[in-house]
Motif scaffolding. Structure first.
Motif, PDB file in Angstrom:
ATOM      1  N   THR A 220       0.842  -1.202   0.000  1.00 15.02           N
ATOM      2  CA  THR A 220       0.000   0.000   0.000  1.00 15.02           C
ATOM      3  C   THR A 220       0.868   1.239   0.000  1.00 15.02           C
ATOM      4  OG1 THR A 220      -0.102   0.119   2.420  1.00 15.02           O
ATOM      5  CG2 THR A 220      -1.754  -1.248   1.293  1.00 15.02           C
ATOM      6  N   ARG A 221       0.287   2.374  -0.324  1.00 13.74           N
ATOM      7  CA  ARG A 221       1.028   3.629  -0.306  1.00 13.74           C
ATOM      8  C   ARG A 221       1.422   3.992   1.129  1.00 13.74           C
ATOM      9  NH1 ARG A 221      -1.248   8.282  -2.318  1.00 13.74           N
ATOM     10  NH2 ARG A 221       0.694   8.853  -3.387  1.00 13.74           N
ATOM     11  N   GLU A 222       0.534   3.671   2.089  1.00 14.97           N
ATOM     12  CA  GLU A 222       0.853   3.958   3.492  1.00 14.97           C
ATOM     13  C   GLU A 222       2.073   3.158   3.956  1.00 14.97           C
ATOM     14  OE1 GLU A 222      -2.091   3.328   2.348  1.00 14.97           O
ATOM     15  OE2 GLU A 222      -3.469   4.918   2.943  1.00 14.97           O
ATOM     16  N   SER A 223       2.266   1.958   3.391  1.00 15.38           N
ATOM     17  CA  SER A 223       3.376   1.106   3.825  1.00 15.38           C
ATOM     18  C   SER A 223       4.738   1.710   3.478  1.00 15.38           C
ATOM     19  CB  SER A 223       3.253  -0.284   3.199  1.00 15.38           C
ATOM     20  OG  SER A 223       3.423  -0.238   1.794  1.00 15.38           O
ATOM     21  N   TRP A 225       5.661   4.870   3.860  1.00 18.79           N
ATOM     22  CA  TRP A 225       6.063   5.707   4.991  1.00 18.79           C
ATOM     23  C   TRP A 225       6.269   4.878   6.253  1.00 18.79           C
ATOM     24  CZ3 TRP A 225       8.180   9.884   3.748  1.00 18.79           C
ATOM     25  CH2 TRP A 225       7.722  10.650   2.676  1.00 18.79           C
ATOM     26  N   GLN A 226       5.493   3.819   6.409  1.00 19.14           N
ATOM     27  CA  GLN A 226       5.667   2.956   7.571  1.00 19.14           C
ATOM     28  C   GLN A 226       7.086   2.379   7.592  1.00 19.14           C
ATOM     29  OE1 GLN A 226       2.948   2.486   9.736  1.00 19.14           O
ATOM     30  NE2 GLN A 226       4.424   1.566  11.128  1.00 19.14           N
ATOM     31  N   ASP A 270      -0.158   3.216  13.989  1.00 15.98           N
ATOM     32  CA  ASP A 270       0.947   3.228  13.035  1.00 15.98           C
ATOM     33  C   ASP A 270       2.304   3.323  13.716  1.00 15.98           C
ATOM     34  OD1 ASP A 270      -0.678   2.996  10.812  1.00 15.98           O
ATOM     35  OD2 ASP A 270      -0.997   5.160  10.654  1.00 15.98           O
ATOM     36  N   GLU A 286      -0.350   8.400  14.247  1.00 15.47           N
ATOM     37  CA  GLU A 286      -1.015   7.858  13.068  1.00 15.47           C
ATOM     38  C   GLU A 286      -0.348   8.482  11.843  1.00 15.47           C
ATOM     39  OE1 GLU A 286      -3.119   5.537  12.846  1.00 15.47           O
ATOM     40  OE2 GLU A 286      -3.904   5.316  14.890  1.00 15.47           O
ATOM     41  N   LYS A 288      -0.495   9.104   7.957  1.00 12.22           N
ATOM     42  CA  LYS A 288      -1.292   9.126   6.739  1.00 12.22           C
ATOM     43  C   LYS A 288      -0.383   9.456   5.557  1.00 12.22           C
ATOM     44  CE  LYS A 288      -4.774   8.006   9.093  1.00 12.22           C
ATOM     45  NZ  LYS A 288      -5.208   6.590   9.035  1.00 12.22           N
ATOM     46  N   LEU A 289      -0.941   9.889   4.443  1.00 19.18           N
ATOM     47  CA  LEU A 289      -0.145  10.119   3.245  1.00 19.18           C
ATOM     48  C   LEU A 289       0.321  11.568   3.124  1.00 19.18           C
ATOM     49  CD1 LEU A 289      -2.124   7.975   0.673  1.00 19.18           C
ATOM     50  CD2 LEU A 289       0.149   7.505   1.601  1.00 19.18           C
ATOM     51  N   ASP A 292      -2.112  13.689   0.986  1.00 17.30           N
ATOM     52  CA  ASP A 292      -3.502  13.877   1.424  1.00 17.30           C
ATOM     53  C   ASP A 292      -3.797  15.369   1.527  1.00 17.30           C
ATOM     54  OD1 ASP A 292      -4.329  11.243   1.638  1.00 17.30           O
ATOM     55  OD2 ASP A 292      -3.671  11.041   3.723  1.00 17.30           O
ATOM     56  N   ILE A 358       0.253  14.078   8.438  1.00 22.17           N
ATOM     57  CA  ILE A 358      -0.573  14.054   7.231  1.00 22.17           C
ATOM     58  C   ILE A 358      -0.269  15.275   6.363  1.00 22.17           C
ATOM     59  CG2 ILE A 358      -2.453  15.254   8.413  1.00 22.17           C
ATOM     60  CD1 ILE A 358      -4.430  13.689   6.661  1.00 22.17           C
TER      61      ILE A 358
END
Length: 411
Positions: A220-223, A225-226, A270, A286, A288-289, A292, A358
């Motif tokens: 995923t796109r979130e992954s 940054w994770q 997160d 948390e 996010k992208l 966003d 975010i």
């Protein structure tokens, strides 16, 4: 003063006639560089080229015992029965091209029985090895615990041309690593250099969509940054709060914080962090992208802009996570090691702080000019929100860059 007095004084001043006479008169530790002359002897390749001779008396006694005790003995300058030690070097053809180094023992008195005795003669190769070793001595820490061996070719490559350090490292990386590990200041430099590289990558992920998509690796796109923050946890530690925040788990940031316990299944956050100090407190983040939206595309009322769906959703998710974690974890959370045993350390969890990362403030601008109403709406929203604390990606980057710059200045 009469003529007779001048004659007596002149007669008492030594007049060196031989190399040995000059050696007895030279001042300890003073380097003498002779005039240039065309070389008429020595190596065939050097004959005819310009040369200069360099002298220095490096010791007053060639027979000094191997001790560092200073007994305060006085040495008469012009009489050295123990033998002074003179170093004589010759540079030929070009600057820094040392063709020979000779160690000589100086005995006797000027204009009387002064003599030079050769102790050691080093040719071009041996002379340059000695020079390289003497330069390397400046960087040796006497407290080092392990033997370190440095290949002479790798050292010479750096000493002759500092810009060739990369080549020298490629030739003998293990030797350089051993030196760096033994030098705290060098370790600091390497750490700061690595952090600068991380900041460059951070900025690239923010500004280059192709680079960001290449990092997804099917996830995923979130992954993206994770993984990035897990690999570089210091970014969150210095970029979110006035406190220094550290990861709950050094191996990963994402943890379960509600449903059963931090160690079991349930609601995930997160990034699970703790403050540092005598009393540690829980903190959630948390993630996010970066692209966003912070606000809706159209104004809610003239001069008023509502938070975007992504921002309001992130706020709601953060609030629910805090509430469920507070109910499930209680007031204090016991820390366990990897094997499940209690460590005796507790973290305060009754009032966890939370952060929401975010978007970018850049989205509130166009062509470098800010949209006053949008900025006002966003800043009023987060200033009047108790939790979570909202930070944008460019703010985290700016805070991290400032920290690295300060470290460089302090060094």
């Amino acid at each position: 003063m009469s003529d007779l007095d001048w004659q007596a004084l002149f007669a008492s001043v030594p007049h060196p006639e031989t190399d040995a006479d000059y050696a007895t008169l030279r001042t300890l530790g003073r380097t003498i560089i002779g005039r240039s002359f065309p070389l008429t002897y020595g190596h065939p390749d050097d004959i005819g080229h310009p040369a200069r001779t360099i002298w220095q008396i490096i010791a007053e006694s060639a027979d000094a015992p191997g001790s560092f005790d200073d007994e305060g003995d006085e040495v008469e300058l012009h009489q050295s029965p123990g033998g002074r030690v003179q170093v004589k070097a010759r540079v030929v053809r070009e600057k820094g091209n040392v063709a020979e180094i000779r160690f000589e023992k100086v005995t006797g008195r000027v204009n009387h029985d002064a003599q030079l005795t050769r102790l050691l003669n080093l040719d071009r190769d041996a002379a340059n090895r000695l020079i390289d070793m003497c330069v390397a001595l400046r960087g040796v820490d006497p407290a080092g615990g392990e033997t370190v061996r440095i290949d002479e070719h790798a050292l010479a490559a750096f000493l002759e041309n500092p810009e060739a350090l990369t080549s020298a490292y490629v030739e003998s990386p293990d030797k350089f690593k051993a030196l760096i590990e033994a030098d705290a200041s060098a370790s600091d430099v390497i750490a700061i250099a690595a952090r600068r590289k991380t900041l460059q990558r951070f900025e690239e992920l923010l500004s280059d969509p192709a680079a960001f998509e290449a990092e997804r690796e099917g996830g995923t796109r979130e992954s993206v940054w994770q993984r990035f923050f897990e690999q570089n946890p210091w970014l969150l530690g210095v970029g979110l709060s006035g406190h220094l925040l550290t990861a709950w788990d050094k191996g990963r940031l994402e943890r379960v914080v509600a449903g059963h316990s931090v160690a079991d299944v349930g609601k995930r956050v997160d990034a699970l962090l703790t403050t540092t100090g005598i009393v540690r407190s829980l903190a959630f983040a948390e993630i996010k992208l970066h692209d966003d939206d912070l606000l809706e595309n159209a104004s809610y009322r003239p001069g008023t802009w509502a938070p975007s769906r992504a921002l309001s959703g992130g706020i709601a998710q953060s609030l629910v996570t805090i509430e469920r974690a507070r109910n499930d974890l209680g007031e204090w959370l016991g820390v366990r090691d990897d094997d499940g045993f209690r460590t005796g350390e507790d973290v305060f969890s009754a009032a966890p702080r939370s952060f929401l990362i975010i978007g970018r403030l850049e989205s509130l601008t166009r062509d470098g000019q800010v949209h006053t109403d949008k900025v006002r709406s966003f800043e009023l929203l987060r200033a009047n929100l108790n939790a979570p604390e909202i930070l944008t990606y460019d703010e985290v980057l700016a805070r991290a860059r400032w920290t690295v710059d300060v470290s460089m200045e302090a060094g």
